[in-house]
Motif scaffolding. Sequence first.
Motif, PDB file in Angstrom:
ATOM      1  N   ALA A 171      -6.295  15.145  -2.718  1.00 45.91           N
ATOM      2  CA  ALA A 171      -7.532  14.422  -2.741  1.00 45.91           C
ATOM      3  C   ALA A 171      -7.407  13.721  -4.377  1.00 45.91           C
ATOM      4  CB  ALA A 171      -8.929  15.094  -2.558  1.00 45.91           C
ATOM      5  N   ASP A 172      -7.838  12.659  -4.744  1.00 47.91           N
ATOM      6  CA  ASP A 172      -8.125  12.001  -6.000  1.00 47.91           C
ATOM      7  C   ASP A 172      -9.407  12.012  -6.421  1.00 47.91           C
ATOM      8  OD1 ASP A 172      -5.319  11.501  -5.757  1.00 47.91           O
ATOM      9  OD2 ASP A 172      -5.893   9.626  -5.181  1.00 47.91           O
TER      10      ASP A 172
ATOM     11  N   LYS B 163       1.684   6.598  -7.030  1.00 52.69           N
ATOM     12  CA  LYS B 163       0.381   7.390  -7.343  1.00 52.69           C
ATOM     13  C   LYS B 163       0.715   8.825  -7.422  1.00 52.69           C
ATOM     14  CE  LYS B 163      -2.403   9.060  -4.789  1.00 52.69           C
ATOM     15  NZ  LYS B 163      -3.275   9.182  -3.643  1.00 52.69           N
TER      16      LYS B 163
ATOM     17  N   LYS C 235       0.933  12.261 -10.153  1.00 53.24           N
ATOM     18  CA  LYS C 235      -0.106  13.172 -10.161  1.00 53.24           C
ATOM     19  C   LYS C 235       0.328  14.421 -10.764  1.00 53.24           C
ATOM     20  CE  LYS C 235      -3.737  13.319  -7.423  1.00 53.24           C
ATOM     21  NZ  LYS C 235      -4.771  12.718  -8.049  1.00 53.24           N
TER      22      LYS C 235
ATOM     23  N   SER D 114      -4.867   3.290  -4.326  1.00 49.70           N
ATOM     24  CA  SER D 114      -4.751   4.237  -3.209  1.00 49.70           C
ATOM     25  C   SER D 114      -5.475   5.689  -3.767  1.00 49.70           C
ATOM     26  CB  SER D 114      -3.283   4.485  -2.905  1.00 49.70           C
ATOM     27  OG  SER D 114      -2.938   5.802  -3.893  1.00 49.70           O
ATOM     28  N   PRO D 115      -6.958   5.365  -3.857  1.00 49.01           N
ATOM     29  CA  PRO D 115      -7.780   6.771  -4.130  1.00 49.01           C
ATOM     30  C   PRO D 115      -7.937   7.393  -2.806  1.00 49.01           C
ATOM     31  CG  PRO D 115      -9.093   4.605  -4.035  1.00 49.01           C
ATOM     32  CD  PRO D 115      -7.730   4.234  -3.686  1.00 49.01           C
ATOM     33  N   TRP D 116      -7.473   8.696  -2.749  1.00 48.74           N
ATOM     34  CA  TRP D 116      -7.822   9.346  -1.527  1.00 48.74           C
ATOM     35  C   TRP D 116      -9.064  10.444  -1.749  1.00 48.74           C
ATOM     36  CZ3 TRP D 116      -1.977  11.582  -0.084  1.00 48.74           C
ATOM     37  CH2 TRP D 116      -1.660  10.182   0.173  1.00 48.74           C
TER      38      TRP D 116
ATOM     39  N   GLN E 139      -8.570   6.958   1.855  1.00 55.69           N
ATOM     40  CA  GLN E 139      -8.441   7.816   3.151  1.00 55.69           C
ATOM     41  C   GLN E 139      -9.144   8.963   3.064  1.00 55.69           C
ATOM     42  OE1 GLN E 139      -4.057   8.075   3.560  1.00 55.69           O
ATOM     43  NE2 GLN E 139      -4.212   6.911   5.337  1.00 55.69           N
TER      44      GLN E 139
ATOM     45  N   GLN F 175       0.886  -1.243  -0.005  1.00 54.89           N
ATOM     46  CA  GLN F 175      -0.093  -0.064   0.013  1.00 54.89           C
ATOM     47  C   GLN F 175       0.838   1.062  -0.209  1.00 54.89           C
ATOM     48  OE1 GLN F 175      -3.465   0.251  -0.191  1.00 54.89           O
ATOM     49  NE2 GLN F 175      -3.040   2.456  -0.586  1.00 54.89           N
TER      50      GLN F 175
ATOM     51  N   ASP G 152       0.770   4.079  -2.749  1.00 54.60           N
ATOM     52  CA  ASP G 152       0.508   5.741  -2.572  1.00 54.60           C
ATOM     53  C   ASP G 152       1.799   6.321  -3.073  1.00 54.60           C
ATOM     54  OD1 ASP G 152      -1.650   5.026  -1.092  1.00 54.60           O
ATOM     55  OD2 ASP G 152      -0.769   5.441   0.830  1.00 54.60           O
TER      56      ASP G 152
END
Lengths: 322, 159, 401, 142
Positions: free
Chosen positions: D55-56, A60, A64, D13-15, D47, A53, A57
């Motif tokens: 945030a996503d 990802k 972004k 891992s979508p926030w 989360q 995990q 994170d």
Amino acid sequence: MAVVKTLLYLFVYPGLLFLLLYSTFCEWVDRKLYARFQNRIGPQYTGKQGILQPIADFIKLLVKEDIVPEKADKTMFHFLPVFGITTVMTAGLYLPLWNVSSIVPAYNSFPGDIILVAYLLSLPTLIFFLAGWHSTNVFAGIGGVRVLTMLFAYEVPLLLAILGPALLAGSWRLAEIARFFQHHPSLLIVNIIGFFVGLITLQAKLERVPFDIPHAETELAGGTFAEYTGRGLAYFRLLTDIQMVVGAGLLATVFMGGFPGGILLGLFHFIWKTLIIIALLSLMRAGYARLRIDQMVEFSWHWLAPLSVIQLAIVLLVKGAL
Amino acid sequence: MNAETLSLRLQESFGTLAEITVTGPRRLICKIASDQLKSVVTRLRKEFHFTHLSTISALDLTDRFEILYHFADSELCLTVRTEISRETPEISTITSIIPGAILYERELQDLFGIKIKDIPDNRPLLLPDDWKEGNYPLRKDWTFQMPLETIPGDDHSEK
Amino acid sequence: MKNKITIGPQHPALKEPISLRLTYDGDIITDADLRLGYTHRGLEKLAEGKSYIQNLYLTERICGICSHSHTTAFALGVEQLMGIEPPKRGTAIRTIIAELERIHSHLLWLGVAAHEIGFDSFFMYTWRDREHVLDILESISGNRIHYAINTFGGVRRDIDQDQRSTILEQIAHLQKRTEYYLNLGKTEPTLTARLAGVGKLSKEQAIDLCAVGPTTRASGVAQDIRKDDPSLSYPDVPFEIALSDTCDVLGRVVVRIKELISSYTIIEYLLKNLPDGEIRVKAPRKVPEGEVISRYEAPRGENIHYIKSNGTDKPERLKVRAPTLANYPATVEMLKNVFIADVPLIFAAIDPCVCCAERVIELVDSHTGRPEIITMSQLRTEANNYYRKKNIRNKEYLWPW
Amino acid sequence: MLERVVLWARTKSPWALHLNTGGCNGCDIEILAAFMPRFDVERFGIQLKGTPRHADVLVCTGPATRQSRDRALRIYEQMPDPKFVIAVGACAMSGCVYRGSYNIIGGIDQVIPVDMYIPGCPARPDAIIDGVVKLLKKLENS
């Protein structure tokens, strides 16, 4: 041969690669324990039992979009996270893990390196403040100022707690302190108060609950990292993870008698000692609600500082008796 | 003091000013002319201790507006009914007697366009800031056609 | 209160638009103003376009917490227009659900008020116990929030024998929990000290400003629609109005805890002698011409529906006045000349819904006129700090139990 | 190969960030319940974050009222790409029972593009989790 060993030392074992992998593993342990304390399950479906995990994170966030506020100073904005990671990585090098010659002072172990590690570990706090200040978001600025006010609260007790065992061992060199306590394991009990003070102040340094005031207080705006997205945020999260690992390593060296043995035995000792400390940190994170800034400062000056002074007194007494 | 005895007392104290009808076990209607509003409300409050104003509702009867003041005390609920013409929809405020009526009167102004004379606080209450002047949603003649919604899926299909 | 935080209008996490403007002079609030309309959804215009059954569905969704109160008021009014009388058992079930909703709404409010003064463990306790009430409501009606148990002529779900026993058990458990809250006031002096003397609303003010519900009952005004305008099966249930005369937030807490206890006794009484028979009567589609006013005692106060029908199956006019709108003028009065530190608590004392608890406040300095936006959580923490410095431990207030 | 790793990381891992545009807060309570021990969405790496920057996924509840239109747009623009929007509850999908009112524009998809609709009034916590997992699956094979 020595050059290969140093390169290996710098880039693989206690250096870059190991710290990166081990800090993501520690973050996973922390999140899982924290969830279990709240009778939740925690990350479950990324890799076996969610072990990948933190890596997910990190990747990802890397890909972004990177938004930089237009009024912010571009170079500083990008430079700060990278600078933070380098300081904490260099602190990681000084832990007496492997290739530490006990007699000849080398670049990774010399008398007084305990002070260097403590200083390098507290540099990220300054970086958090600058990050908050440079992102021109009013809330991040306020978060940054609060980071500094907290710095004065926990820095003194932490240093006092670490110096206790150093005084007992009679040297400022981490390798020698560790060796001293390996030879007299019974003396470890003397520093038990220092150990707990060290734990609490490490929790405050890492800005985790109950001391995550700069983030929580401005939780609405995400604290000092409010303006960071993508790469910057990824580096900052990695920075806090490595800081946790190196801090736990420092406490393990000083309070739990270091990591005896060669490369494999030393690694094994390092892992199980730091995991114990991280488990304790995670327990603290789950057990307490968030303190307010004035309560935190008052708590540290009313309790932590006197406790560490008592610890020093005990150490001096024992040293006299020795 | 049930509804019948109170209606008799109201009838002879107001006389020709108001017609009182009993419309339920604990319901009373008192119809008055719009310019009598202030005097009737003050007497209701002073003599009959109707201090609690539940709310003010308005009706759009195509050619005129009808405004109902719902008073209540610990036994029954009295509604004071007045009518005002549609061309000059104006009525005097009662906040001087019952301060709690301020929000209901502002609501009337917003949604019905009924002008409340010397109201202490004249700002809009419920409608959004970018609401065009002059159209009042709750009037019967004001209709609203929901703007054509863009179904997100549609434009993909044309491409 | 000196550290002024100015937050730019493009504040990234402005959850709730500005709905409270306070002008202050030094530490004292001189003037307060509420801007409604952010959640105005044009309900009354919609109701004129829908049939009566659809309106039942619409009135359910006026407020997420007290949905049952609006449908009950609407159903009672339309049943009077239709001239039908729901059977005894249907009315009793309707009253049970009403009292269950009052319990869950009061527990929710007690938690939010405790959260405002930084007493988070009480917040956790009340919300954990509230889960029991939600489980009961879900077992009866199938949904935790919008129960949709009302229909014209009675109710749609029945309470069978074993449901009745589980509900009685849960109510007994909740009763023990409420005793714990009662003597909490004695053991925890700061709780009473922080609540007393805050948000003063004298009896005359409460009457003048037509306040409703616990807010006015805490100022000694004996107004409870269940007694004044008894409908449902309240006439044959023994209970008294919960009153307190301290005219402040402590009084509202006391009134709400008393009401919790009376709600438990009402539910137990109704469950023990639940009349048997039908739960619903057939209702015609078209409602004959007429108009009706139906009033109902929602958890937050008097809820009034005015319905005018014109013989078709669509209402001519539906006027709904939720209890909180009646309390807003009283709030503006309460917020005048108080400390800024008291604002979060006073606002929580009437705040209708959980997610708007995070209101954003615009503080206007009366000298410079410079507006400054501050979020409720900042104000809450500064308020708690303010009170800690004043160490109010020595003042003792009477906790009535 | 790199593309697969990035896709894997993005779905794992979508926030989330929660935004309410005028609803009756039935769905907000259910979203909070989804983070509680009984339902625990953190199993999927989700989360709740406090700021749009981190945030996503934007979790929207409530119909889009005219007043809250620009606020929703501003928060949507502040979120870094790639971002997704989940409309929770019938109100966020289509304005639910308030459809046709003069003060409601309709669902949240009239203001910002929406990727996943979760029905229900209020949407149950398990429906919310099912919606989020389906959104992640949709990403995987897109």
